[in-house]
Design a protein around this motif. Structure first.
Motif, PDB file in Angstrom:
ATOM      1  N   GLY A  73       0.828  -1.241   0.027  1.00  0.00           N
ATOM      2  CA  GLY A  73       0.074   0.012  -0.121  1.00  0.00           C
ATOM      3  C   GLY A  73       0.876   1.299   0.014  1.00  0.00           C
ATOM      4  O   GLY A  73       0.206   2.445  -0.277  1.00  0.00           O
ATOM      5  N   THR A  74       2.090   1.244   0.189  1.00  0.00           N
ATOM      6  CA  THR A  74       3.192   2.375   0.433  1.00  0.00           C
ATOM      7  C   THR A  74       3.786   2.604  -0.742  1.00  0.00           C
ATOM      8  O   THR A  74       4.432   3.507  -0.856  1.00  0.00           O
ATOM      9  CB  THR A  74       3.804   2.122   1.480  1.00  0.00           C
ATOM     10  N   ILE A  75       3.690   1.647  -1.834  1.00  0.00           N
ATOM     11  CA  ILE A  75       4.248   2.111  -3.065  1.00  0.00           C
ATOM     12  C   ILE A  75       4.021   3.249  -3.955  1.00  0.00           C
ATOM     13  O   ILE A  75       2.524   3.326  -3.753  1.00  0.00           O
ATOM     14  CB  ILE A  75       4.097   0.833  -4.069  1.00  0.00           C
ATOM     15  N   PRO A  76       4.728   4.003  -4.156  1.00  0.00           N
ATOM     16  CA  PRO A  76       4.509   5.264  -4.745  1.00  0.00           C
ATOM     17  C   PRO A  76       3.868   5.098  -6.205  1.00  0.00           C
ATOM     18  O   PRO A  76       4.326   4.136  -6.966  1.00  0.00           O
ATOM     19  CB  PRO A  76       5.599   6.271  -4.969  1.00  0.00           C
ATOM     20  N   SER A  77       2.662   5.598  -6.479  1.00  0.00           N
ATOM     21  CA  SER A  77       2.342   5.346  -7.985  1.00  0.00           C
ATOM     22  C   SER A  77       2.947   6.383  -8.672  1.00  0.00           C
ATOM     23  O   SER A  77       2.876   7.615  -8.428  1.00  0.00           O
ATOM     24  CB  SER A  77       0.727   5.439  -7.957  1.00  0.00           C
ATOM     25  N   LEU A  91       6.853   1.751 -12.121  1.00  0.00           N
ATOM     26  CA  LEU A  91       5.986   1.035 -11.146  1.00  0.00           C
ATOM     27  C   LEU A  91       6.614  -0.041 -10.570  1.00  0.00           C
ATOM     28  O   LEU A  91       6.725  -0.438  -9.397  1.00  0.00           O
ATOM     29  CB  LEU A  91       4.673   0.821 -11.817  1.00  0.00           C
ATOM     30  N   LEU A  92       7.147  -0.902 -11.544  1.00  0.00           N
ATOM     31  CA  LEU A  92       7.833  -2.017 -10.941  1.00  0.00           C
ATOM     32  C   LEU A  92       9.172  -1.820 -10.221  1.00  0.00           C
ATOM     33  O   LEU A  92       9.551  -2.706  -9.062  1.00  0.00           O
ATOM     34  CB  LEU A  92       8.407  -3.099 -12.285  1.00  0.00           C
ATOM     35  N   THR A  93       9.914  -0.771 -10.555  1.00  0.00           N
ATOM     36  CA  THR A  93      11.059  -0.207  -9.646  1.00  0.00           C
ATOM     37  C   THR A  93      10.598   0.122  -8.345  1.00  0.00           C
ATOM     38  O   THR A  93      11.094  -0.307  -7.529  1.00  0.00           O
ATOM     39  CB  THR A  93      11.774   0.911 -10.491  1.00  0.00           C
ATOM     40  N   GLY A  94       9.475   0.663  -8.139  1.00  0.00           N
ATOM     41  CA  GLY A  94       8.956   1.065  -7.024  1.00  0.00           C
ATOM     42  C   GLY A  94       8.495  -0.052  -6.102  1.00  0.00           C
ATOM     43  O   GLY A  94       9.053  -0.298  -4.804  1.00  0.00           O
ATOM     44  N   GLU A 117      -5.735  -6.927  -1.037  1.00  0.00           N
ATOM     45  CA  GLU A 117      -6.224  -5.870  -1.550  1.00  0.00           C
ATOM     46  C   GLU A 117      -5.185  -4.786  -2.585  1.00  0.00           C
ATOM     47  O   GLU A 117      -5.323  -4.571  -3.804  1.00  0.00           O
ATOM     48  CB  GLU A 117      -6.833  -4.810  -0.757  1.00  0.00           C
ATOM     49  N   ASN A 118      -4.233  -4.421  -1.743  1.00  0.00           N
ATOM     50  CA  ASN A 118      -2.967  -3.648  -2.557  1.00  0.00           C
ATOM     51  C   ASN A 118      -2.221  -4.446  -3.601  1.00  0.00           C
ATOM     52  O   ASN A 118      -1.846  -3.911  -4.561  1.00  0.00           O
ATOM     53  CB  ASN A 118      -1.883  -3.334  -1.407  1.00  0.00           C
ATOM     54  N   TYR A 119      -2.275  -5.698  -3.513  1.00  0.00           N
ATOM     55  CA  TYR A 119      -1.718  -6.747  -4.654  1.00  0.00           C
ATOM     56  C   TYR A 119      -2.461  -6.559  -5.857  1.00  0.00           C
ATOM     57  O   TYR A 119      -2.068  -6.444  -6.959  1.00  0.00           O
ATOM     58  CB  TYR A 119      -1.456  -8.052  -4.046  1.00  0.00           C
ATOM     59  N   ASN A 125      -3.010  -2.219 -12.128  1.00  0.00           N
ATOM     60  CA  ASN A 125      -2.184  -1.173 -12.685  1.00  0.00           C
ATOM     61  C   ASN A 125      -1.301  -1.868 -13.773  1.00  0.00           C
ATOM     62  O   ASN A 125      -1.326  -1.146 -14.884  1.00  0.00           O
ATOM     63  CB  ASN A 125      -1.300  -0.312 -11.675  1.00  0.00           C
ATOM     64  N   LEU A 126      -0.839  -2.911 -13.588  1.00  0.00           N
ATOM     65  CA  LEU A 126       0.049  -3.534 -14.518  1.00  0.00           C
ATOM     66  C   LEU A 126      -0.465  -3.990 -15.841  1.00  0.00           C
ATOM     67  O   LEU A 126      -0.088  -3.778 -16.939  1.00  0.00           O
ATOM     68  CB  LEU A 126       0.900  -4.548 -13.865  1.00  0.00           C
ATOM     69  N   LEU A 127      -1.798  -4.527 -15.423  1.00  0.00           N
ATOM     70  CA  LEU A 127      -2.530  -5.113 -16.693  1.00  0.00           C
ATOM     71  C   LEU A 127      -2.752  -3.954 -17.525  1.00  0.00           C
ATOM     72  O   LEU A 127      -2.840  -3.980 -18.864  1.00  0.00           O
ATOM     73  CB  LEU A 127      -3.504  -5.943 -16.274  1.00  0.00           C
TER      74      LEU A 127
END
Lengths: 224, 224
Positions: A73-77, A91-94, A117-119, A125-127
């Motif tokens: 949940g803390t990954i920066p978008s 995104l993947l680097t984050g 949920e966050n996963y 987002n990836l899709l």
DNA sequence: ACCTGAACACCGTTCAAGT
DNA sequence: ACCTGAACACCGTTCAAGT
């Protein structure tokens, strides 16, 4: 949730809840690392016995999964600008950077796929990014699978915890490789041992993105 | 009935050696699985105390690494015919298949990079195949790194040990995904959950090979 | 239903003392 | 130098008994 007020001065023992347990687990993780997040240590923190936790958490693996989802949940978008490839890479680097703070969790994620949920939001987002890149629909699901696996494994590799022993051993083995029995290793010794992690990571992601956009599924092959 | 007290007639307790220890560890692995390969269990098998093993093995991680290298010696080397890509795919499939017998070892390999004789031989073969495929020399080292990481991680994912719980949870989460909040997941639900492991593996390897042959390193970029 | 202490069945690693 | 028993400092999980 339950607003229980204590009439005592000492901090009241809060009622156990799954959320409270996970929150306490995250706190221990941040302060002492994943290795200390054990049922017993966690129970101690919550002023109860380890057995009590099993009412809310099936086992240690499920606890780790819950912690991980919290962290996700803390990954920066990443910002919306730029090429879809760049946004995907950011995104993947984050994601990787977050896991790199606690590589042990990455290891858990590899074994017990998260489903929080966050996963799910991350997968969504990836899709969407692959869709934006006009990746063939059939490839998107398997595509994010490889991408996430790569990112997770890259973080998990650092779970050795301050012990560069094994790396030393590998470095020695590569450097001492006999030029006649291991000509390739001898020739590529430098490249095998060097490379900034960020550069390797970036190259790896671009390899995957390129590969995904250029490689048909078995089914697509049959149809062709 | 009671045997003489002579030490000569009973199977003599063999002298401890590193090789003997590793061999006993492999035997336990094959018969009881990696989880049972502990210092204590191993010592018991060798009729000694756990402390004695530390003369020959630094710690459990090093023991696991030694076991893994032993196993890598059993990978069938694929036939010399066919395209280099096919041979590469077959070699890595063999590697993965070997690790899949003991996914816990794959997990170890991910964290503590192996550096044994058989591992080096595998790297040598992989590098030679990329060279045969005219992959740019600078990309070969990083290339086998990604390939091995992918193969290892794929095996490691199966280390959950007969507990499809987490997979169930993910399947439920994906199937129950709200179509309005998670449109992508809803649309790709089928692909996210299906796919024969061998097909996914094969596609993954081809994605990587394609990506490696088509993606320049950061340094190559600068030079361009 | 929830919570608990105690128990079961284990771990890795170190160390002083022996040979 | 090698080997050992014992100890230290932990684990996850279950269960009968309490509330």
């Amino acid at each position: 949730m339950a607003p229980e007020k204590s009439r005592r001065e000492r901090p009241a023992k809060p009622a156990l809840t799954r959320d409270g347990i996970v929150a306490a687990a995250v706190a221990i993780l941040r302060e002492e690392g994943l290795r200390k997040v054990t049922m017993r240590r966690l129970a101690q923190e919550l002023d109860t016995g380890a057995a009590s936790l099993y009412v809310y958490v099936r086992n240690t693996a499920e606890l780790h999964a819950a912690i991980l989802d919290e962290l996700l949940g803390t990954i920066p978008s990443p910002p919306d600008d730029g090429d879809w490839r760049d946004r995907l890479e950011r995104l993947l680097t984050g994601y990787t950077a977050t896991l790199l703070e606690y590589p042990g969790l990455a290891l858990s994620a590899l074994v017990a796929r998260p489903s929080g949920e966050n996963y799910l939001a991350l997968c969504e987002n990836l899709l969407a990014l692959l869709a934006e890149g006009d990746v063939a629909p059939e490839r998107r699901a398997w595509g994010i699978d490889i991408l996430l696996q790569h990112a997770t494994a890259t973080a998990a590799e650092h779970a050795d915890e301050e012990s560069p022993e094994e790396w030393d051993a590998l470095a020695r083995a590569v450097r001492d490789a006999d030029e006649t029995t291991h000509p390739q290793i001898a020739a590529h010794a430098a490249d095998l041992l060097t490379g900034a992690p960020e550069q390797r990571m970036s190259w790896g992601l671009r390899v995957l993105i390129t590969g995904i956009t250029h490689t048909g599924l078995p089914a697509e092959r049959n149809q062709a």
